[in-house]
Write a protein that holds these residues in place. Structure first.
Motif, PDB file in Angstrom:
ATOM      1  N   TYR A  23       0.836  -1.204   0.000  1.00  0.00           N
ATOM      2  CA  TYR A  23       0.000   0.000   0.000  1.00  0.00           C
ATOM      3  C   TYR A  23       0.870   1.253   0.000  1.00  0.00           C
ATOM      4  O   TYR A  23       0.650   2.176  -0.785  1.00  0.00           O
ATOM      5  N   ASN A  24       1.857   1.298   0.874  1.00  0.00           N
ATOM      6  CA  ASN A  24       2.739   2.457   0.959  1.00  0.00           C
ATOM      7  C   ASN A  24       3.545   2.651  -0.320  1.00  0.00           C
ATOM      8  O   ASN A  24       3.725   3.786  -0.785  1.00  0.00           O
ATOM      9  N   ALA A  55     -10.931  -6.392   7.382  1.00  0.00           N
ATOM     10  CA  ALA A  55     -11.919  -5.578   6.677  1.00  0.00           C
ATOM     11  C   ALA A  55     -11.514  -4.108   6.605  1.00  0.00           C
ATOM     12  O   ALA A  55     -11.705  -3.459   5.570  1.00  0.00           O
ATOM     13  N   ARG A  56     -10.978  -3.565   7.672  1.00  0.00           N
ATOM     14  CA  ARG A  56     -10.589  -2.145   7.681  1.00  0.00           C
ATOM     15  C   ARG A  56      -9.516  -1.873   6.630  1.00  0.00           C
ATOM     16  O   ARG A  56      -9.584  -0.903   5.886  1.00  0.00           O
ATOM     17  N   TRP A  57      -8.527  -2.755   6.555  1.00  0.00           N
ATOM     18  CA  TRP A  57      -7.482  -2.587   5.543  1.00  0.00           C
ATOM     19  C   TRP A  57      -8.072  -2.711   4.145  1.00  0.00           C
ATOM     20  O   TRP A  57      -7.678  -1.991   3.228  1.00  0.00           O
ATOM     21  N   LYS A  58      -9.004  -3.630   3.966  1.00  0.00           N
ATOM     22  CA  LYS A  58      -9.630  -3.797   2.653  1.00  0.00           C
ATOM     23  C   LYS A  58     -10.321  -2.504   2.242  1.00  0.00           C
ATOM     24  O   LYS A  58     -10.173  -2.052   1.104  1.00  0.00           O
ATOM     25  N   ALA A  59     -11.068  -1.897   3.144  1.00  0.00           N
ATOM     26  CA  ALA A  59     -11.759  -0.643   2.843  1.00  0.00           C
ATOM     27  C   ALA A  59     -10.757   0.458   2.502  1.00  0.00           C
ATOM     28  O   ALA A  59     -10.984   1.250   1.580  1.00  0.00           O
ATOM     29  N   THR A  60      -9.649   0.500   3.217  1.00  0.00           N
ATOM     30  CA  THR A  60      -8.621   1.514   2.975  1.00  0.00           C
ATOM     31  C   THR A  60      -7.994   1.342   1.598  1.00  0.00           C
ATOM     32  O   THR A  60      -7.805   2.315   0.866  1.00  0.00           O
ATOM     33  N   VAL A  61      -7.684   0.105   1.242  1.00  0.00           N
ATOM     34  CA  VAL A  61      -7.071  -0.155  -0.067  1.00  0.00           C
ATOM     35  C   VAL A  61      -8.062   0.152  -1.192  1.00  0.00           C
ATOM     36  O   VAL A  61      -7.690   0.758  -2.204  1.00  0.00           O
ATOM     37  N   LEU A  62      -9.321  -0.230  -1.016  1.00  0.00           N
ATOM     38  CA  LEU A  62     -10.329   0.091  -2.031  1.00  0.00           C
ATOM     39  C   LEU A  62     -10.450   1.602  -2.215  1.00  0.00           C
ATOM     40  O   LEU A  62     -10.591   2.090  -3.341  1.00  0.00           O
ATOM     41  N   GLN A  63     -10.369   2.332  -1.121  1.00  0.00           N
ATOM     42  CA  GLN A  63     -10.447   3.786  -1.177  1.00  0.00           C
ATOM     43  C   GLN A  63      -9.268   4.365  -1.964  1.00  0.00           C
ATOM     44  O   GLN A  63      -9.443   5.268  -2.788  1.00  0.00           O
ATOM     45  N   GLU A  64      -8.086   3.854  -1.738  1.00  0.00           N
ATOM     46  CA  GLU A  64      -6.904   4.332  -2.467  1.00  0.00           C
ATOM     47  C   GLU A  64      -6.987   3.956  -3.945  1.00  0.00           C
ATOM     48  O   GLU A  64      -6.628   4.750  -4.817  1.00  0.00           O
ATOM     49  N   MET A  65      -7.472   2.760  -4.233  1.00  0.00           N
ATOM     50  CA  MET A  65      -7.658   2.372  -5.630  1.00  0.00           C
ATOM     51  C   MET A  65      -8.642   3.319  -6.312  1.00  0.00           C
ATOM     52  O   MET A  65      -8.409   3.753  -7.450  1.00  0.00           O
TER      53      MET A  65
END
Length: 109
Positions: A23-24, A55-65
């Protein structure tokens, strides 16, 4: 340095830090203008996260995508990803995450 981190985490099977490192790396690479490479890294991160179930990380990655895809001009796909992110934040009760996602959706529509 992130590449070195990734290699260490990969050897130790530390999936949380593998996903975070990808992600970084993606964030930095996207800021340098290489959106395709950034999206590829985020997809790898998402695969790891789905395996680990965070789930929280998944939401964060989807947001960045979604952010990167919006920069590329595909607003509908970005909105779809933001919607997925918002739903995850709602399911886990993360009000701040939901608010952040709604703010990003508002910036598109």
């Amino acid at each position: 340095l992130y590449q070195q981190c990734w290699e260490i985490y990969e050897r130790t099977s530390d999936t949380e830090n593998q996903a975070a490192t990808l992600y970084n790396m993606a964030y930095i690479i996207s800021k340098q203008g290489n959106t395709q490479k950034a999206l590829s890294l985020l997809k790898q991160s998402l695969e790891i996260i789905e395996y680990s179930g965070n789930a929280r990380w998944k939401a964060t990655v989807l947001q960045e995508m979604a952010r990167i895809i919006a920069l590329k001009g595909d607003m509908q796909q970005a909105l779809d990803l933001y919607q997925q992110s918002k739903e995850i934040y709602e399911q886990i009760g993360d009000i701040a995450g939901k608010a952040s996602t709604l703010k990003r959706i508002a910036g598109i529509i």
